[in-house]
Design a protein around this motif. Structure first.
Motif, short mmCIF file in Angstrom:
data_model
loop_
_atom_site.label_atom_id
_atom_site.label_comp_id
_atom_site.label_asym_id
_atom_site.label_seq_id
_atom_site.Cartn_x
_atom_site.Cartn_y
_atom_site.Cartn_z
N GLN A 74 0.86 -1.18 0.00
CA GLN A 74 0.00 0.00 0.00
C GLN A 74 0.90 1.24 0.00
N VAL A 75 0.68 2.15 -0.93
CA VAL A 75 1.45 3.40 -1.00
C VAL A 75 0.60 4.54 -0.45
N ILE A 76 1.20 5.33 0.44
CA ILE A 76 0.50 6.47 1.05
C ILE A 76 1.34 7.72 0.79
N TYR A 77 0.69 8.79 0.36
CA TYR A 77 1.44 10.03 0.11
C TYR A 77 0.73 11.22 0.74
N THR A 78 1.49 12.26 0.98
CA THR A 78 0.96 13.51 1.50
C THR A 78 0.73 14.48 0.34
N PRO A 79 -0.32 15.30 0.39
CA PRO A 79 -0.57 16.25 -0.70
C PRO A 79 0.53 17.32 -0.82
N ALA A 80 1.43 17.39 0.16
CA ALA A 80 2.56 18.32 0.04
C ALA A 80 3.57 17.84 -1.00
N ILE A 81 3.48 16.56 -1.39
CA ILE A 81 4.37 16.02 -2.43
C ILE A 81 3.88 16.45 -3.80
N PRO A 82 4.74 17.03 -4.64
CA PRO A 82 4.30 17.45 -5.98
C PRO A 82 3.98 16.26 -6.87
N LYS A 83 3.04 16.48 -7.80
CA LYS A 83 2.65 15.40 -8.71
C LYS A 83 3.81 14.96 -9.60
N SER A 84 4.82 15.82 -9.75
CA SER A 84 5.98 15.50 -10.58
C SER A 84 6.98 14.59 -9.89
N HIS A 85 6.75 14.27 -8.62
CA HIS A 85 7.67 13.44 -7.85
C HIS A 85 7.83 12.08 -8.54
N SER A 86 9.06 11.69 -8.79
CA SER A 86 9.29 10.49 -9.63
C SER A 86 8.79 9.21 -8.96
N GLU A 87 8.92 9.08 -7.64
CA GLU A 87 8.45 7.87 -6.97
C GLU A 87 6.93 7.79 -7.01
N LEU A 88 6.26 8.91 -6.75
CA LEU A 88 4.80 8.94 -6.82
C LEU A 88 4.33 8.60 -8.23
N HIS A 89 5.01 9.15 -9.23
CA HIS A 89 4.67 8.87 -10.63
C HIS A 89 4.86 7.39 -10.94
N TYR A 90 5.94 6.81 -10.42
CA TYR A 90 6.21 5.39 -10.67
C TYR A 90 5.09 4.51 -10.12
N PHE A 91 4.71 4.73 -8.87
CA PHE A 91 3.68 3.88 -8.26
C PHE A 91 2.33 4.06 -8.96
N ASN A 92 1.99 5.33 -9.29
CA ASN A 92 0.73 5.57 -10.00
C ASN A 92 0.72 4.92 -11.38
N SER A 93 1.86 4.98 -12.07
CA SER A 93 1.93 4.48 -13.45
C SER A 93 1.96 2.96 -13.53
N ASN A 94 2.32 2.31 -12.42
CA ASN A 94 2.47 0.87 -12.46
C ASN A 94 1.37 0.11 -11.70
N GLY A 95 0.27 0.79 -11.45
CA GLY A 95 -0.91 0.10 -10.94
C GLY A 95 -0.92 -0.21 -9.47
N PHE A 96 -0.03 0.42 -8.68
CA PHE A 96 -0.04 0.19 -7.23
C PHE A 96 -1.28 0.84 -6.61
N HIS A 97 -1.65 0.34 -5.43
CA HIS A 97 -2.76 0.94 -4.68
C HIS A 97 -2.20 2.16 -3.94
N VAL A 98 -2.58 3.36 -4.38
CA VAL A 98 -2.03 4.61 -3.87
C VAL A 98 -3.14 5.43 -3.22
N MET A 99 -2.92 5.88 -1.97
CA MET A 99 -3.92 6.66 -1.25
C MET A 99 -3.28 7.88 -0.60
N LYS A 100 -4.06 8.94 -0.47
CA LYS A 100 -3.65 10.09 0.33
C LYS A 100 -3.71 9.72 1.82
N ARG A 101 -2.92 10.43 2.60
CA ARG A 101 -2.93 10.22 4.05
C ARG A 101 -4.35 10.34 4.61
#
Length: 450
Positions: A74-101
């Motif tokens: 499970q991937v959890i991110y804070t909205p303070a992280i920019p959408k351009s963040h490479s790790e966030l982009h990687y998880f979103n692009s590869n079908g991981f379950h991603v949720m805001k805090r």
């Protein structure tokens, strides 16, 4: 996959105060926890001591292999992280379950009796008082705090799952993911205008939050706010009111008028009417939950506060040094009221680090008015956090607006020496940026000098 099926949790922005509380929670549940943050801090050090795997470079290659299984992570991110963040982009692009805090908090609290604390000021202190009262009254409670509790040396109180206490954060409209049983709104001053655009949109979001309360739930509101609920206030006609207030040896002693009876003999050790108001609403929610006065009075008297919320670093007859997280003009006014009430005859030096270019721009005149109340002011450069600079928005601009001749713009490298050269006997450091990292250096230098 849903949250209950995960056996590893990866946080993007794990060092944030709300994110790290969640990380502690999942560690306690026995899950594998890791993540990324931009900066190594005392919070990330404490997480690493718990076995959390953390790295500080935005690089997919740095991610531990345990967090790369799409079926179990499970991937959890804070909205303070920019959408351009490479790790966030990687998880979103590869079908991981991603949720805001905030979504994760909504899931955790859904199956419990949830008490949520909302408001532009006072959330963290109120949440920590409420969590402490419930815990000391033997309620099985989990409380997610937006600061480090002095009582527990943690931003998580973990003692069962009957009740969950959370901060309902208005930033990015995060609090609309919650469905609390009890909720309070402490304040609705304009803030986060980079998100909302204007104060009316912020007010509307609080109205939307008030409608999220479960059927038969209860909403508590500070007297005077434009939302209907159980009211609370200090020495007024509210449903819950602090009465017969006295200051004895630096602590408040008071009674609580409820809709039915007068509850007597409460003691609260934090200074400032704003903190007394926070204590009152925590008591009101606890009384409505059914907790008795004797246990509540004992619990409140043992409450020690939250780090960086009017925290005494030095307290002697010769010198007082207080550190506070205040980053909005109304919060600075509250700190000023508290320090003047406790030290009416002392010279007060305020060291302030503005937080966010947008907030500084939106409230420049209010900041100047608030800071002008102190005897001496030192300004640090604006802490950018998630933002890029805005042309013309600088600490120098704010300095010029402060109506106080005893003012100066300083760099961090000269901060300690400048403070030591002041003849003020009450020192305040104020701000939500990395000024908190300077506190230990200032304390050491002042302790040595005195």
């Amino acid at each position: 996959m849903n949250l209950e099926e995960a056996n590893s949790i990866y946080f993007i922005g794990i060092g944030g105060i709300g994110m790290s509380a969640l990380a502690r929670y999942f560690v306690a549940k026995g899950l594998t926890v890791g993540g990324y943050d931009k900066t190594k801090t005392e919070i990330t050090d404490a997480l690493e001591d718990l076995g959390v795997c953390i790295h500080f470079e935005d690089d997919i290659k740095e991610i531990d292999a345990r967090f790369l299984d799409i079926k179990t992570t499970q991937v959890i991110y804070t909205p303070a992280i920019p959408k351009s963040h490479s790790e966030l982009h990687y998880f979103n692009s590869n079908g991981f379950h991603v949720m805001k805090r905030s979504q994760v908090l909504g899931e955790i609290t859904r199956q419990t009796f949830c008490m949520a604390v909302a408001g532009t000021h006072g959330k963290t202190t109120t949440t920590s008082i409420l969590g402490h009262l419930l815990n000391e009254c033997n309620v099985e409670v989990t409380a997610f705090l937006g600061g480090i509790s002095e009582n527990y040396n943690s931003n998580l109180i973990l003692n069962g799952t009957d009740v969950t206490v959370v901060e309902a954060d208005e930033f990015d409209r995060s609090f609309l993911t919650l469905s609390p049983d009890f909720a309070c709104i402490t304040s609705m001053d304009a803030d986060h205008l980079d998100i909302y655009g204007d104060a009316s949109e912020l007010a509307k979001s609080f109205e939307d939050f008030s409608k999220k309360i479960k059927p038969n739930g209860k909403l508590f509101v500070k007297n005077g706010l434009p939302i209907t609920g159980i009211t609370y206030g200090i020495e007024d006609d509210s449903d819950y009111s602090a009465e017969n207030i006295k200051i004895v040896n630096g602590s408040y002693e008071f009674d609580v008028k409820t809709p039915n009876v007068l509850l007597e003999n409460f003691k609260f050790n934090l200074p400032g009417r704003h903190n007394l108001s926070n204590a009152l609403i925590a008591l009101a929610m606890s009384v409505e939950y059914g907790l008795p006065q004797p246990q509540l009075a004992k619990a409140l008297a043992s409450y020690k506060g939250v780090k960086r919320r009017f925290t005494y670093q030095i307290k002697t007859d010769q010198l007082v040094y207080i550190d506070d997280y205040a980053h909005h003009p109304e919060e600075i006014n509250a700190v000023h009221q508290a320090v003047r009430e406790m030290y009416p005859d002392k010279k007060v030096l305020a060291v302030f680090q503005p937080h966010l270019f947008s907030r500084t721009k939106d409230f420049i005149d209010d900041f100047a008015k608030s800071l002008s109340n102190f005897d001496e002011v030192l300004l640090l450069d604006i802490y950018p956090a998630r933002e890029l600079p805005i042309e013309g928005v600088t600490s120098q601009w704010l300095l010029e607006k402060i109506e106080n001749k005893n003012k100066k713009l300083v760099q961090k490298t000269e901060l300690v020496s400048t403070i030591k050269n002041s003849d003020a006997t009450v020192i305040l450091t104020i701000g939500a940026g990395d000024i908190g990292e300077e506190v230990k250096h200032i304390k050491k230098a002042l302790s040595y000098a005195s």
